[in-house]
Design a protein around this motif. Structure first.
Motif, PDB file in Angstrom:
ATOM      1  N   TYR A  40      -0.819 -89.012 -63.640  1.00 43.37           N
ATOM      2  CA  TYR A  40      -2.037 -89.297 -64.397  1.00 43.37           C
ATOM      3  C   TYR A  40      -2.965 -88.095 -64.441  1.00 43.37           C
ATOM      4  CZ  TYR A  40      -0.573 -94.134 -64.450  1.00 43.37           C
ATOM      5  OH  TYR A  40       0.128 -95.290 -64.669  1.00 43.37           O
ATOM      6  N   LYS A  41      -3.637 -87.927 -65.586  1.00 45.19           N
ATOM      7  CA  LYS A  41      -4.578 -86.834 -65.772  1.00 45.19           C
ATOM      8  C   LYS A  41      -5.775 -87.003 -64.838  1.00 45.19           C
ATOM      9  CE  LYS A  41      -3.626 -86.016 -70.696  1.00 45.19           C
ATOM     10  NZ  LYS A  41      -4.200 -86.027 -72.064  1.00 45.19           N
ATOM     11  N   THR A  47      -5.170 -89.361 -56.037  1.00 48.02           N
ATOM     12  CA  THR A  47      -3.710 -89.279 -56.150  1.00 48.02           C
ATOM     13  C   THR A  47      -3.115 -88.160 -55.298  1.00 48.02           C
ATOM     14  OG1 THR A  47      -3.885 -87.851 -58.113  1.00 48.02           O
ATOM     15  CG2 THR A  47      -3.723 -90.237 -58.491  1.00 48.02           C
ATOM     16  N   LEU A  66      -0.596 -87.978 -68.085  1.00 50.86           N
ATOM     17  CA  LEU A  66      -0.675 -89.342 -68.611  1.00 50.86           C
ATOM     18  C   LEU A  66      -2.105 -89.861 -68.532  1.00 50.86           C
ATOM     19  CD1 LEU A  66       1.661 -91.231 -69.642  1.00 50.86           C
ATOM     20  CD2 LEU A  66       1.416 -92.456 -67.480  1.00 50.86           C
ATOM     21  N   GLU A  67      -2.529 -90.589 -69.580  1.00 53.66           N
ATOM     22  CA  GLU A  67      -3.855 -91.219 -69.567  1.00 53.66           C
ATOM     23  C   GLU A  67      -3.874 -92.376 -68.577  1.00 53.66           C
ATOM     24  OE1 GLU A  67      -6.471 -90.151 -71.004  1.00 53.66           O
ATOM     25  OE2 GLU A  67      -5.578 -88.616 -72.282  1.00 53.66           O
ATOM     26  N   SER A  68      -5.045 -92.638 -67.999  1.00 53.92           N
ATOM     27  CA  SER A  68      -5.160 -93.679 -66.979  1.00 53.92           C
ATOM     28  C   SER A  68      -4.881 -95.069 -67.524  1.00 53.92           C
ATOM     29  CB  SER A  68      -6.553 -93.648 -66.343  1.00 53.92           C
ATOM     30  OG  SER A  68      -7.557 -93.815 -67.329  1.00 53.92           O
ATOM     31  N   GLU A  71       1.061 -96.631 -68.756  1.00 49.79           N
ATOM     32  CA  GLU A  71       1.987 -96.842 -67.653  1.00 49.79           C
ATOM     33  C   GLU A  71       3.201 -95.937 -67.840  1.00 49.79           C
ATOM     34  OE1 GLU A  71       2.980-100.833 -66.520  1.00 49.79           O
ATOM     35  OE2 GLU A  71       1.083-101.620 -67.280  1.00 49.79           O
ATOM     36  N   TYR A  72       3.756 -95.508 -66.738  1.00 44.45           N
ATOM     37  CA  TYR A  72       4.917 -94.616 -66.764  1.00 44.45           C
ATOM     38  C   TYR A  72       6.024 -95.272 -65.963  1.00 44.45           C
ATOM     39  CZ  TYR A  72       7.308 -90.049 -66.816  1.00 44.45           C
ATOM     40  OH  TYR A  72       8.187 -89.006 -67.030  1.00 44.45           O
ATOM     41  N   GLY A 256       0.231 -99.607 -63.249  1.00 47.67           N
ATOM     42  CA  GLY A 256      -0.336 -98.314 -63.603  1.00 47.67           C
ATOM     43  C   GLY A 256      -1.106 -97.635 -62.481  1.00 47.67           C
ATOM     44  N   ILE A 257      -2.163 -96.904 -62.870  1.00 45.85           N
ATOM     45  CA  ILE A 257      -2.956 -96.127 -61.932  1.00 45.85           C
ATOM     46  C   ILE A 257      -3.630 -97.000 -60.890  1.00 45.85           C
ATOM     47  CG2 ILE A 257      -4.983 -96.207 -63.427  1.00 45.85           C
ATOM     48  CD1 ILE A 257      -3.944 -93.363 -61.028  1.00 45.85           C
TER      49      ILE A 257
END
Length: 450
Positions: A40-41, A47, A66-68, A71-72, A256-257
């Motif tokens: 995530y950015k 993190t 990746l934007e918050s 999902e990755y 996600g984050i």
């Protein structure tokens, strides 16, 4: 050197990133991030990204992109990482995968660690499946019992996420989840599963008691460096963009984050700051200290979880590959201050040059003890013998609804629990003094017991 891959695994806070940089410098390598939260950015503190100045100019891939709100998935990570590894090999460099999300790394190194083409995204053009997967949990469970009774027996009837995943695998692939597991455990599948012919895995290990102190200090340092500011920024970003769960009511800390340690633990503190800006400072400070302790405890628990994954999953895969002739070694380096860098470089060069290295268990007494894999509870044989237990005694104090315990280990733990022992004692007292009438305090006792 022949084309090879190096992976560095271990618990959070044990020095994986530093070793990755040192190996990359010595071996003309590049680092590929294997941490699901560091994609995530921004959010560098929460993190635990390695600061740019400490990377010493070594390229780091799959990090900070990746934007918050996104999902990755592990399938996406595997696909992206393979492309990057191929590109690094083309330029005659060594890819070094570093991270603590071990199912990411395992899925990358072994072909059959994931169910082929499985993805838990919603079906775009299949309203029938979409309707099934969004049903109530009891309906999902009954459906799974029909199509895959083995996995239904494995999962607790209220574990919606796992039930839904097993059912979705069946709906998407047309094959039962248990059948996939059975195929993945066939000898011929195991023999061919290592994705890269020459793979060296380093397990960086620290004594848990020593590591606990280090992790606690790291949380304090994160707070000093601006942890709260990152959390507040993230909460405000969510509010401004209206990025909520499907219910729109609260944050889902399993996606996600929001899975990163700290978000859930500091929720009470940040909520108190928002809702009671003029609250007594002593009350706020008490909530803050409680949240700090919760984050420290969650971090320590996570480190234990990472060790269990390595022993119960990753070491099993290494053992299977070794038994079948694959060039895979797993090395434990127990203390950073005892020439970890030089030992790692020497072992890696020898392994990539010759495909051989020292016996991992010979490196230390700790290595000899640790490098004995546990039992993978998702092998097909274990699934077939999986047993559910119901506690008739605790049923009485649970509104007479079933108390279901999954697996023998959990059942034994339940029998020793304070709740069960209290219920056994209370039931014995009732049996001895039963006159057909419940005493006036029974409802209170029942509430406490349940």
């Amino acid at each position: 050197m022949p084309k090879g891959v190096v992976a560095i695994v271990g618990t959070t806070g044990v020095g994986k990133s530093e070793l990755g940089v040192q190996l990359a410098k010595a071996l003309n390598g590049e680092v590929i991030n294997g941490d699901s939260m560091q994609v995530y950015k921004g959010l560098d503190i929460i993190t635990n990204k390695m600061p740019m100045k400490e990377r010493e100019g070594i390229p780091h891939h799959l990090m900070d992109f990746l934007e918050s709100s996104q999902e990755y998935r592990v399938t996406e990570f595997t696909e992206d990482a393979i492309k990057i590894i191929n590109d690094i090999h083309i330029h005659n460099r060594i890819p070094i995968i570093v991270g603590g999300t071990h199912y990411y790394i395992q899925s990358l190194l072994w072909k059959n660690s994931l169910i082929k083409d499985y993805d838990d995204k919603e079906y775009d053009n299949d309203s029938e499946n979409d309707e099934i997967l969004n049903s109530e949990t009891d309906i999902l469970y009954k459906r799974l019992q029909e199509v895959d009774p083995i996995m239904a027996n494995k999962w607790h009837q209220n574990d919606r996420r796992k039930i839904r995943r097993s059912l979705q695998i069946y709906l998407q692939t047309g094959k039962c989840h248990s059948d996939w597991i059975k195929e993945q455990n066939q000898p011929d599948e195991k023999a061919l599963s290592l994705r890269f012919p020459r793979t060296c895995i380093f397990w960086l290990y620290a004594d848990p008691k020593v590591l606990d102190q280090r992790l606690d200090k790291r949380v304090d340092k994160m707070i000093e460096e601006g942890l709260f500011e990152e959390l507040i920024y993230l909460r405000n970003k969510v509010k401004n963009e209206s990025v909520h769960t499907s219910s729109g009511e609260s944050i889902n800390y399993t996606r996600g984050i929001w899975q990163v340690i700290g978000c859930k633990e500091f929720e009470p503190y940040l909520k108190a700051l928002e809702e009671t800006p003029h609250c007594d400072n002593n009350v706020i400070d008490t909530i803050k200290e409680s949240s700090i302790e919760a984050m420290k405890a969650a971090t320590r628990r996570y480190s234990r979880k990472q060790i269990r994954w390595i022993r119960n999953k990753l070491l099993l895969k290494c053992q299977e590959s070794n038994l079948d002739g694959a060039d895979a070694n797993c090395v434990t380096l127990e203390k950073w201050n005892q020439d970890v860098r030089d030992v790692a470089i020497r072992i890696t060069k020898e392994f990539l040059d010759n495909g051989t290295g020292p016996d991992p268990k010979s490196l230390s007494s700790e290595a000899n003890e640790l490098l004995n894999p546990g039992t993978d509870m998702n092998t097909f044989d274990n699934l077939k013998t999986w047993t559910k237990y119901e506690c008739d005694i605790c049923r009485i104090f649970n509104d007479n609804s079933p108390v279901v315990i999954n697996g023998l280990a959990n059942w034994n733990q339940h029998l020793q629990s304070k709740w069960h022992r209290s219920n056994v004692k209370f039931k014995k007292e009732m049996d001895m003094n039963w006159d057909g009438q419940f005493p006036p305090w029974f409802k209170k006792k029942k509430s406490l017991a349940s």
